[in-house]
Write an enzyme that holds these catalytic residues in place. Structure first.
Site, mmCIF file in Angstrom:
data_model
loop_
_atom_site.group_PDB
_atom_site.id
_atom_site.type_symbol
_atom_site.label_atom_id
_atom_site.label_comp_id
_atom_site.label_asym_id
_atom_site.label_seq_id
_atom_site.Cartn_x
_atom_site.Cartn_y
_atom_site.Cartn_z
ATOM 1 N N ASP A 10 34.965 56.700 87.070
ATOM 2 C CA ASP A 10 36.399 56.928 86.948
ATOM 3 C C ASP A 10 37.051 56.373 88.213
ATOM 4 O O ASP A 10 36.374 56.158 89.220
ATOM 5 C CB ASP A 10 36.646 58.434 86.804
ATOM 6 C CG ASP A 10 38.110 58.797 86.914
ATOM 7 O OD1 ASP A 10 38.919 58.264 86.155
ATOM 8 O OD2 ASP A 10 38.437 59.629 87.785
ATOM 9 N N ASP A 12 40.925 57.120 89.559
ATOM 10 C CA ASP A 12 41.791 58.072 90.264
ATOM 11 C C ASP A 12 41.065 59.401 90.467
ATOM 12 O O ASP A 12 40.595 60.007 89.496
ATOM 13 C CB ASP A 12 43.064 58.344 89.464
ATOM 14 C CG ASP A 12 43.944 57.125 89.312
ATOM 15 O OD1 ASP A 12 45.162 57.270 89.477
ATOM 16 O OD2 ASP A 12 43.432 56.029 89.035
ATOM 17 N N ASP A 170 35.795 62.988 88.042
ATOM 18 C CA ASP A 170 36.268 64.185 88.746
ATOM 19 C C ASP A 170 36.935 65.203 87.832
ATOM 20 O O ASP A 170 37.427 66.223 88.313
ATOM 21 C CB ASP A 170 37.279 63.791 89.842
ATOM 22 C CG ASP A 170 38.614 63.348 89.259
ATOM 23 O OD1 ASP A 170 38.616 62.431 88.415
ATOM 24 O OD2 ASP A 170 39.645 63.925 89.632
#
Length: 214
Positions: A10, A12, A170
């Site tokens: 991922d 961001d 995240d």
């Protein structure tokens, strides 16, 4: 930590801390149309499902607001011009990616950020270490996360299958994406979601710093 051959990241909240630039772009667009602004923590909660849904959550009444499309376009324009103002890799991320490359591992990024911004950020920050970057481009029939489409597209562009791949993210969206793509997931604890929320969404493998991945 088990070693894999292919790492799908991922962007961001995992590789890049983009929150201040996203918050600035959201509030710029809202300010342009006289709408109430949001705190950094508000925006932290809003992100994860792509920029359109970010703005649906930020604009009063979301898409029902008659000026929604104008606000969304103002956000897009501002963010494309200011996405590098304060955005930086998290400490240890460039070094971690360099080690993975030195070991012969394959690397890609998949993001719900629009495709042009995803590619531009990866070119700017990780030109030597991220081989493939796939952002949101549903108009071409590739669904955004948590659908597995962007992961499958990244694996295809890398020319590998998922047998020795892992997904690193995240958020709860990342956990769902990994599940839908049939990949194990490593959840990072420095991003936009806390451990309790990740655990509640089925996370079982955590790292507290990029060095733990290597």
């Amino acid at each position: 930590m088990q070693q894999y051959h292919t790492y799908i990241f991922d962007l961001d909240g995992t590789l890049l801390d983009t929150l201040d630039d996203l918050t600035a772009a959201v509030n710029y667009a809202l300010r342009c149309y006289g709408m109430p602004e949001h705190s950094r923590d508000d925006v932290r909660r809003f992100v994860g499902n792509g920029v359109r849904l970010l703005m649906v959550r930020a604009v009063p009444d979301g898409e029902q607001n008659p000026r929604f499309e104008e606000v969304f376009e103002a956000f897009r324009q501002y963010y494309m011009e200011h996405s590098l103002d304060t955005t930086r890799p998290y400490d240890g991320v460039p070094e971690m990616l360099a080690v993975l490359k030195a070991r012969g591992c394959r690397t890609a990024v998949v993001s719900n950020k629009f495709d042009a911004a995803t590619k531009e950020l990866c070119r700017h920050f990780f030109p030597e270490t991220i081989e493939v970057a796939v952002g949101e481009h549903e108009a071409e029939g590739i669904r955004k996360k948590p659908a597995p489409d962007t992961v499958n597209e990244a694996l295809s562009q890398l020319g590998v299958d998922g047998r020795h791949a892992v997904y690193v993210g995240d958020s709860d969206v990342d956990l769902q994406t990994a599940r839908n793509a049939g990949l194990p997931c490593i959840s990072v604890l420095w991003g936009f979601r806390d451990k309790d929320l990740l655990t509640a969404n089925g996370a079982t493998t955590f790292i507290a710093s990029p060095t733990e991945l290597i």
